[in-house]
Design an enzyme around this catalytic site. Structure first.
Site, short mmCIF file in Angstrom:
data_model
loop_
_atom_site.label_atom_id
_atom_site.label_comp_id
_atom_site.label_asym_id
_atom_site.label_seq_id
_atom_site.Cartn_x
_atom_site.Cartn_y
_atom_site.Cartn_z
N ASP A 17 51.71 17.79 9.55
CA ASP A 17 51.25 18.36 11.35
C ASP A 17 49.82 17.59 10.98
O ASP A 17 48.83 18.60 11.30
CB ASP A 17 51.77 19.73 11.92
CG ASP A 17 51.34 19.69 13.18
OD1 ASP A 17 51.98 18.81 13.80
OD2 ASP A 17 51.64 20.96 13.68
N GLU A 90 52.84 11.18 20.88
CA GLU A 90 53.28 11.85 22.36
C GLU A 90 52.54 11.54 23.62
O GLU A 90 51.74 10.80 23.89
CB GLU A 90 52.78 13.33 22.20
CG GLU A 90 52.59 13.90 23.34
CD GLU A 90 52.09 15.66 22.17
OE1 GLU A 90 52.56 17.12 23.59
OE2 GLU A 90 52.14 15.91 21.63
N LYS A 126 57.20 12.27 20.92
CA LYS A 126 57.22 13.12 21.43
C LYS A 126 56.92 13.81 23.44
O LYS A 126 56.44 13.25 23.67
CB LYS A 126 55.92 13.73 21.10
CG LYS A 126 56.23 14.39 20.22
CD LYS A 126 54.87 15.08 18.83
CE LYS A 126 54.88 16.62 19.54
NZ LYS A 126 53.73 16.52 18.27
N THR A 150 58.67 18.94 22.49
CA THR A 150 58.18 19.56 22.21
C THR A 150 57.42 20.85 22.72
O THR A 150 57.99 20.87 23.44
CB THR A 150 56.95 18.87 21.77
OG1 THR A 150 55.49 19.65 20.81
CG2 THR A 150 55.87 18.32 22.61
N PHE A 172 57.76 26.27 18.59
CA PHE A 172 56.92 26.71 17.96
C PHE A 172 56.99 28.14 17.56
O PHE A 172 56.91 29.27 17.85
CB PHE A 172 55.46 26.26 19.16
CG PHE A 172 55.14 24.98 19.39
CD1 PHE A 172 56.45 23.99 19.55
CD2 PHE A 172 53.74 25.01 19.83
CE1 PHE A 172 55.24 22.86 19.26
CE2 PHE A 172 53.21 23.65 19.43
CZ PHE A 172 54.10 22.99 19.84
#
Length: 317
Positions: A17, A90, A126, A150, A172
């Site tokens: 990440d 994203e 994303k 996400t 998350f």
């Protein structure tokens, strides 16, 4: 004895990440994820500023949104030269409540990758797990564009994503943990909320079991970790995306990482949840944590997207 990271790889696909290429080379993840905050952080470092400068120089007549997307794809292409698997890129978080605009932006990102010779199978787009984002992903998946949903904090979001047949979701863990710890205040006892009892771990475990019980093929990638204990408690999850600091910690710590989640151990039955819009919005609204963290996450990503725009515009002169 092997490291905890090597042991974890026996049960889970390890994902980095980060937007830091050097960290990826050292830690050998299978996939990598990025987001606006990570890219913003990277381009402010001397090592990565040339990517920003080259993008602005080579496409001087492009709009700022187009330059942002070209920069994201430049990072993605460089990452794919390091990792053997996929990269997540994203869509602008400012489009989180606009289905049509999200679809068009995602198509544009995939077109940029394909024009550079990168097959779409190696890219995950994303998108925030709003109702509008999930419906955009439904359309994109039908077109063969794989999506990573996400900012996911609840089972109803995960169920709607599965109904849209998305490739992958990113629940998350750390931000859920943050919310419950802040909410408890002085009453929080860390030892009572660690490991398998961590509220973020519990949330991902519930989603994992629901998916396995109901035969859902969507991949689950735990994200946003605050400590190694959270990661080890989710060993066996399909994928885990982990920051360089925690990857390094795991790589330098000897020990095992036995599978805590297993497809053949789905626990107590979880009742079917509807995936229609009314059910989604009602259940999400009933979950204060999920509602607040989704809204907060979008705001934070938007703020960093605005800062990234400003950097690009300054580079253009």
């Amino acid at each position: 004895m092997s490291s905890q990271l090597d042991a974890l790889r026996n049960h889970t696909t390890v994902v980095a990440d980060t937007g830091d290429f050097e960290a990826m080379k050292a830690l050998r993840p299978t996939d990598a994820t990025t987001n606006p905050s990570l890219i913003l952080k990277a381009v402010q470092q001397d090592a990565y500023r040339p990517l920003l400068e080259k993008t602005a120089r080579d496409h001087g007549g492009a709009s700022t949104p187009e330059l942002v997307d070209r920069l994201l794809v430049s990072f993605g292409r460089a990452i794919l030269n390091i990792v053997p698997g996929r990269v997540s890129t994203e869509v602008d978080a400012r489009l989180s409540f606009d289905t049509r605009a999200t679809i068009e932006r995602a198509r544009g990102l995939i077109a940029l990758y394909e024009a550079a010779g990168v097959p779409r199978e190696r890219v995950l787009i994303k998108i925030a797990s709003t109702w509008e984002g999930i419906q955009a992903a439904r359309v994109l998946q039908a077109e063969g564009v794989r999506c990573n949903l996400t900012l996911l904090f609840s089972l109803p979001q995960a169920v709607a994503c599965a109904d849209a047949k998305v490739q992958l979701i990113s629940p998350f863990v750390g931000r859920i943990y943050d919310w419950y710890k802040k909410s408890a205040g002085a009453a929080w006892v860390e030892a009572d909320n660690a490991g398998a009892r961590d509220p973020g771990v519990l949330s991902v475990t519930r989603i994992y079991r629901y998916y396995k019980q109901h035969g859902i093929p969507t991949e689950i990638m735990g994200a946003s970790f605050r400590n190694a204990g959270q990661i080890l408690a989710l060993s066996g999850c399909d994928l885990l995306t982990i920051s360089p600091d925690l990857l390094k910690q795991l790589s330098t710590t000897e020990g095992d990482a036995p599978a805590r989640l297993r497809a053949d151990d789905t626990g107590e039955a979880i009742a079917h949840i509807g995936a229609d819009e009314i059910t989604f919005r009602t259940l999400l609204n009933d979950d204060a944590m999920a509602s607040e963290k989704l809204s907060e996450g979008i705001r934070l990503f938007v703020a960093d997207a605005v800062k990234l725009d400003a950097l690009i515009e300054a580079q253009r002169g």
